[in-house]
Motif scaffolding. Structure first.
Motif, short mmCIF file in Angstrom:
data_model
loop_
_atom_site.label_atom_id
_atom_site.label_comp_id
_atom_site.label_asym_id
_atom_site.label_seq_id
_atom_site.Cartn_x
_atom_site.Cartn_y
_atom_site.Cartn_z
N LEU A 87 82.66 -61.07 62.67
CA LEU A 87 83.35 -61.92 63.77
C LEU A 87 83.54 -60.45 64.71
O LEU A 87 84.45 -58.84 64.60
N LYS A 88 82.64 -60.29 65.63
CA LYS A 88 81.81 -59.34 66.93
C LYS A 88 82.68 -59.87 68.23
O LYS A 88 82.46 -60.56 68.72
N ILE A 89 83.40 -59.05 69.17
CA ILE A 89 83.31 -58.54 70.46
C ILE A 89 81.97 -58.58 70.93
O ILE A 89 81.06 -59.05 71.62
N ASP A 90 81.35 -57.43 70.54
CA ASP A 90 80.04 -56.49 71.77
C ASP A 90 79.46 -57.88 70.26
O ASP A 90 78.67 -56.87 69.68
N ALA A 127 89.43 -61.14 75.20
CA ALA A 127 88.39 -60.63 74.83
C ALA A 127 87.69 -61.79 74.29
O ALA A 127 88.62 -62.73 73.94
N GLU A 128 86.92 -61.91 73.60
CA GLU A 128 85.73 -62.57 73.04
C GLU A 128 85.41 -62.64 72.14
O GLU A 128 83.97 -62.20 72.24
N ALA A 129 85.50 -63.08 70.71
CA ALA A 129 84.50 -62.78 69.37
C ALA A 129 83.75 -63.51 68.97
O ALA A 129 84.71 -64.84 68.67
N THR A 130 83.04 -63.20 68.40
CA THR A 130 81.84 -64.21 67.66
C THR A 130 82.09 -64.05 66.33
O THR A 130 81.30 -62.96 65.81
#
Length: 373
Positions: free
Chosen positions: A356-359, A102-105
């Protein structure tokens, strides 16, 4: 990893500090009975468009304060261990296959000074060295609400395991840095200092955040500065006796340490200056405590503080303490004091809201709905 974080992570473990959770990585990476064909895994694999990232070399990190016994890696392990317990993240184990990426922002939910990026690098590395972390801002930069300022990519489980620990540190540090920046700007030309009123176990983390925010560090602990306060003076039998005992002690022990003495009245300032004029003293700084008097109309009277600064006349550093707020610090700084110390920087910190969110798109939609993005 930034140079400061790399140096701290590479430091030999302190034998006096219990290294907790030596098997943390095992606790967060149990085999999963789920398959990577789970419908949920496809959404987790979604990669978002990349912004221009900053390499570790491009960032100029602020190094944490030096301490002879503090083990930053042990603090990280303790924070991870209290979360992982003896089972690990059962929520991740139940819902996320072990091989899902996954990528989280990172998203700023309010305006402020970001801090803790170097520490976040250390935490992610401790949880899972294979995680790839990119930052679009650096420690000490101002971020605005809604800004996406960093990303982490790798094992979804391990990102989520690290998430709360990373955010707990970053939000606290960013809150401290934000208030420090505001106070430091207002106090100029005086320098803003924190105190030892830090969260237990987080002394260097809190003081690191002050440096990132543009402040300077007061003494780190009881060992790196002689600081004679009211209780020492009372037991010693007066300010002159206390200073005399300090000079004798330092000479006997052959120690070269900065010495600060707290004064509460103009007479104590005069007594201390008289002693210093007649003796070869180690005194370096005079604290002017509670010489800022609050008035009924919300203003402050700094006349006593000004008088003390004039009496000292540059012979020693000066430090104003007491009744220091964001509303009073500018007027205090204009008196000519060298330093202004504020315990509120660390003991009454308001955390900066960061997520910190994946979606990311859904998170921003919710944020806009709640006026937090």
């Amino acid at each position: 990893m930034p140079a400061a974080a790399a140096a701290a992570a590479a430091a030999p473990p302190n034998p006096n500090v219990l290294q907790l959770a030596p098997r943390l990585r095992g606790l967060v990476s149990f085999p999963s009975s789920y398959s990577s064909s789970s419908p949920f895994s496809n959404r987790l694999r979604l990669r978002l468009p990349r912004a221009a990232s900053m390499s570790a070399e491009a960032r100029v990190p602020v190094a944490p304060p030096a301490h002879p016994t503090y083990d930053l890696k042990a603090v990280i392990n303790l924070a991870l261990s209290e979360d992982a317990g003896d089972r690990g993240d059962v929520s991740c184990l139940a819902t996320i296959p072990s091989d899902v990426k996954a990528e989280a922002t990172f998203i700023a939910k309010e305006d402020g000074v970001v801090a803790g990026i170097s520490l976040a690098d250390m935490i992610f590395k401790q949880v899972d060295p294979s995680l790839k972390v990119e930052w679009f801002e650096s420690d000490g930069n101002y971020v605005h609400k809604g800004l996406q300022f960093g990303r982490v990519y790798g094992c979804a489980r391990n990102i989520i395991v690290a998430e709360r620990v990373v955010l707990n540190f970053m939000q606290r540090m960013s809150g401290i840095a934000t208030m420090t920046k505001a106070m430091a700007d207002a106090a100029h030309p005086a320098c803003i200092l924190e105190t030892r009123k830090t969260a237990p176990g987080l002394r260097l983390v809190d003081k690191w955040a002050v440096l990132i925010g543009g402040g300077k560090n007061h003494r780190i602990g009881l060992f790196d500065m002689v600081m004679i306060k009211d209780n020492h003076i009372s037991v010693a039998g007066g300010i002159t006796n206390a200073m005399k005992f300090v000079d004798r002690f330092l000479a006997k022990e052959k120690l070269a340490l900065p010495v600060e003495v707290e004064t509460r009245t103009l007479q104590e300032v005069k007594d201390l200056l008289e002693y210093a004029a007649e003796n070869n003293t180690s005194l370096t700084r005079i604290m002017l405590d509670n010489m800022v008097v609050p008035l009924g109309n919300g203003d402050i009277d700094v006349s006593m503080l000004k008088d003390a600064v004039e009496l000292i006349n540059g012979r020693f550093e000066t430090e104003a303490s007491g009744n220091v707020t964001i509303d009073t610090v500018k007027k205090i700084g204009e008196t000519g004091v060298t330093y202004i110390s504020s315990g509120a920087l660390t003991h009454s910190v308001k955390a900066l809201d960061i997520s910190l969110k994946i979606d990311t798109e859904l998170a921003l939609q919710v944020g806009r709905r709640t006026n937090r993005a």
